[in-house]
Design an enzyme around this catalytic site. Structure first.
Site, short mmCIF file in Angstrom:
data_model
loop_
_atom_site.label_atom_id
_atom_site.label_comp_id
_atom_site.label_asym_id
_atom_site.label_seq_id
_atom_site.Cartn_x
_atom_site.Cartn_y
_atom_site.Cartn_z
N GLU A 5 72.24 33.88 15.43
CA GLU A 5 72.22 33.83 13.96
C GLU A 5 73.63 33.74 13.37
OE1 GLU A 5 68.25 36.64 13.44
OE2 GLU A 5 70.24 37.54 13.36
N GLY A 46 77.68 37.04 14.24
CA GLY A 46 78.88 37.87 14.35
C GLY A 46 80.10 37.22 14.94
N GLY A 50 76.44 33.01 10.83
CA GLY A 50 76.58 32.71 9.39
C GLY A 50 78.00 32.26 9.14
N ARG A 51 78.90 33.25 9.25
CA ARG A 51 80.32 32.99 9.02
C ARG A 51 80.87 31.82 9.84
NH1 ARG A 51 83.56 37.51 7.94
NH2 ARG A 51 81.88 38.63 8.94
N CYS A 56 91.07 44.58 -13.75
CA CYS A 56 91.78 45.79 -14.13
C CYS A 56 91.72 46.79 -13.01
CB CYS A 56 91.17 46.35 -15.41
SG CYS A 56 91.49 45.24 -16.74
N TYR A 62 87.34 45.18 3.19
CA TYR A 62 87.54 45.26 4.65
C TYR A 62 89.00 45.14 5.06
CZ TYR A 62 82.73 43.48 4.17
OH TYR A 62 81.43 43.26 3.80
N1 LLP Z 1 72.23 38.40 11.84
C1 LLP Z 1 72.12 39.62 11.30
C2 LLP Z 1 70.96 40.44 11.59
C3 LLP Z 1 73.12 40.08 10.43
O1 LLP Z 1 73.01 41.30 9.89
C4 LLP Z 1 74.24 39.27 10.15
C5 LLP Z 1 75.29 39.73 9.25
C6 LLP Z 1 74.30 38.00 10.72
C7 LLP Z 1 73.28 37.60 11.58
C8 LLP Z 1 75.41 37.04 10.45
O2 LLP Z 1 76.65 37.51 10.84
P1 LLP Z 1 77.92 36.52 10.84
O3 LLP Z 1 77.70 35.49 11.91
O4 LLP Z 1 77.99 35.87 9.52
O5 LLP Z 1 79.07 37.40 11.10
N2 LLP Z 1 79.97 40.98 4.36
C9 LLP Z 1 80.60 41.10 5.66
C10 LLP Z 1 79.69 40.67 6.76
C11 LLP Z 1 78.37 41.40 6.77
C12 LLP Z 1 77.46 40.81 7.76
C13 LLP Z 1 76.10 41.35 7.65
N3 LLP Z 1 75.21 40.82 8.61
C14 LLP Z 1 81.89 40.30 5.65
O6 LLP Z 1 82.24 39.75 4.62
O7 LLP Z 1 82.58 40.24 6.65
#
Ligand code: LLP
Length: 463
Positions: A320, A278, A322-323, A391, A364
């Site tokens: 965890e 997150g 990701g982004r 479209c 978003y």
């Molecule tokens: N761990 C869990 C349990 C999660 O559900 C998520 C993201 C992450 C880690 C990774 O979160 P990050 O570090 O990437 O923020 N599609 C949305 C984001 C949805 C995230 C869902 N879960 C967006 O484009 O902002």
């Protein structure tokens, strides 16, 4: 490249309509290192280069739109997280942000673990050689087949999300004659300061088991009674694109509170806690994300302090992201198709992709930056809205952005920080073909996910 003049669009601050922008940037050719990957620069002709390759060459060779991913940048961000958390903690890259086999191999080589949340992500991870014990399996509604496959493969942990799932996983593990390591995902009741759709720790949403009312404690109680489960810890993920650490502080406080209650009731000290992902990244120059070492230090201090207060052994922490790893490593390269000035409003710049390769703006209200990358320009800034070819009027890629006033069809523009949740959330809307992911490194480019073709589309259409 054709360059046609067009009537002057709205340009001056006194006639600007409402929007998210501030003043035009002093230099439209400048590339803010906060939003671009580390090897991005402009060559002597003003053309943007990444990994030693210029974007005109990339566009010629691979077409547009294309996601261009800077491998060195990815690896160095992954390594920075790994190093920051050290040997006493684990970093699980969240595959939902972007997953491909090349990425799995890079993660493996850089010593990261992997969080997957579907059978498809699990299959990708296993097929690229990620050792199963370094995989965490997530999801609020894993199917029996997915659970079976994960248990058979020997994943390091399954994160349990409901009372039914505790029973399901226990049952499958028993059938397979094994003891599955599990964490229990709890919702700690934190309101993360982020978009409602990506906040996950308040109680009124689908993930996790609430701490409130003793539900999480009851889940642990039940899981501890099942021989085919080894409860290794508690999991909390509070949301995404978060800059403020106070949400993590409250989450850690409450999770440690639960560990203490478990110790008091069952005499067991669970050895792990996972604080989820997150962490926010810079999409525009206004965002100021924290560095991994600051985050690691803050989280470990919070957990250590809370555990000392509760007289608990400090558990092993995992996170965890990701982004924060993949987001800044890629940009989307588009070709400008039309430039349409609307007097008194703004200039609409249409590109050859759109909401099918980046749904985040529509979904978003996400903000992005954009730059002219096939040349530099000294023209006056022009207020634009970068839109796609779908479209739908909500098909916006960058809502408010300044681009040079001489922008013309055939120019290449790039939207940075599209590494996370763009390819992974891409669609075929309007039967537009999903772009490739091209990885660049040391003057070499290679396709790691190829462009979708019409044959790909038609192959699924068997009616
Ligand atoms: N761990 C869990 C349990 C999660 O559900 C998520 C993201 C992450 C880690 C990774 O979160 P990050 O570090 O990437 O923020 N599609 C949305 C984001 C949805 C995230 C869902 N879960 C967006 O484009 O902002």
């Amino acid at each position: 490249m054709s360059r046609s003049a067009h009537p002057a669009g709205p340009r001056h601050a006194d006639v600007l309509p409402e929007g998210h922008y501030s003043a035009p940037p002093a230099d439209l050719n400048a590339l803010d290192p906060k939003v671009w990957s580390q090897t991005v620069t402009r060559d002597e002709h003003g053309v943007l280069t990444v990994g030693g390759i210029d974007v005109k060459r990339l566009a010629e060779e691979y077409g547009t739109p294309a996601y261009v991913l800077d491998e060195d940048d990815f690896r160095s961000r992954a390594r920075a997280w790994r190093t920051a958390f050290g040997e006493d903690a684990d970093v699980f890259y969240a595959g939902k942000a972007f997953l491909s086999r090349a990425v799995v191999r890079w993660l493996n080589e850089e010593g990261l673990n992997l969080d997957v949340c579907s059978g498809g992500e699990l299959a990708t991870a296993l097929s690229a050689g990620m050792p199963a014990e370094r995989i965490a399996f997530h999801g609020n509604n894993k199917s029996a087949a997915e659970i079976r496959r994960a248990v058979e493969a020997g994943v390091g942990r399954i994160v349990l999300d409901s009372f039914q799932e505790i029973v399901r996983v226990a049952h499958i593990a028993r059938e397979l004659g094994t003891r599955q390591r599990v964490q229990i995902r709890v919702t700690v009741g934190v309101e993360a300061h982020t978009h409602e759709f990506i906040a996950t720790a308040h109680e009124d949403q689908k993930f996790g088991i609430p701490l409130a009312g003793g539900q999480a404690a009851e889940a642990v109680r039940r899981a501890l009674q099942l021989d085919s489960l080894e409860v290794i810890g508690i999991h909390s993920h509070i949301g995404s694109q978060i800059f403020d650490m106070s949400g993590f502080e409250v989450a850690a406080h409450r999770v440690v509170g639960l560990l203490k209650d478990i110790r008091d009731e069952h005499g067991v000290e669970l050895p792990e806690i996972d604080l989820g992902g997150g962490l926010g990244i810079a999409y525009t120059s206004d965002d100021d994300p924290r560095e991994p070492h600051e985050i690691a230090k803050a989280l470990s201090e919070i957990v250590t302090r809370e555990c000392e207060a509760a007289k608990l052994r400090t558990p092993r922490i995992s996170v965890e992201p990701g982004r924060a790893i993949v987001g800044p490593t890629a940009f989307t390269l588009y070709e400008v198709g039309t430039v349409k000035p609307l007097e008194g409003l703004r200039t609409y710049v249409s590109v050859d992709g759109g909401m099918s390769d980046n749904i985040r703006t529509a979904l978003y209200d996400a903000e992005y930056s954009v730059a002219l990358v096939s040349r530099s320009s000294d023209a006056e800034p022009m207020l634009t809205r970068v839109v796609g070819k779908h479209c739908e009027s909500g098909d916006i890629v960058v809502k408010d952005a300044f681009l040079p006033g001489d922008l013309a069809p055939g120019d290449l523009i790039a939207v940075p920080a599209t590494g996370a949740y763009c390819r992974s959330m891409a669609s075929n809307y309007n039967h537009v073909l999903r772009p490739p992911v091209v990885a660049v490194k040391d003057g070499q480019a290679r396709v790691i996910v190829r462009r979708e073709t019409e044959e790909d589309l038609l192959r699924l259409d068997v009616g």
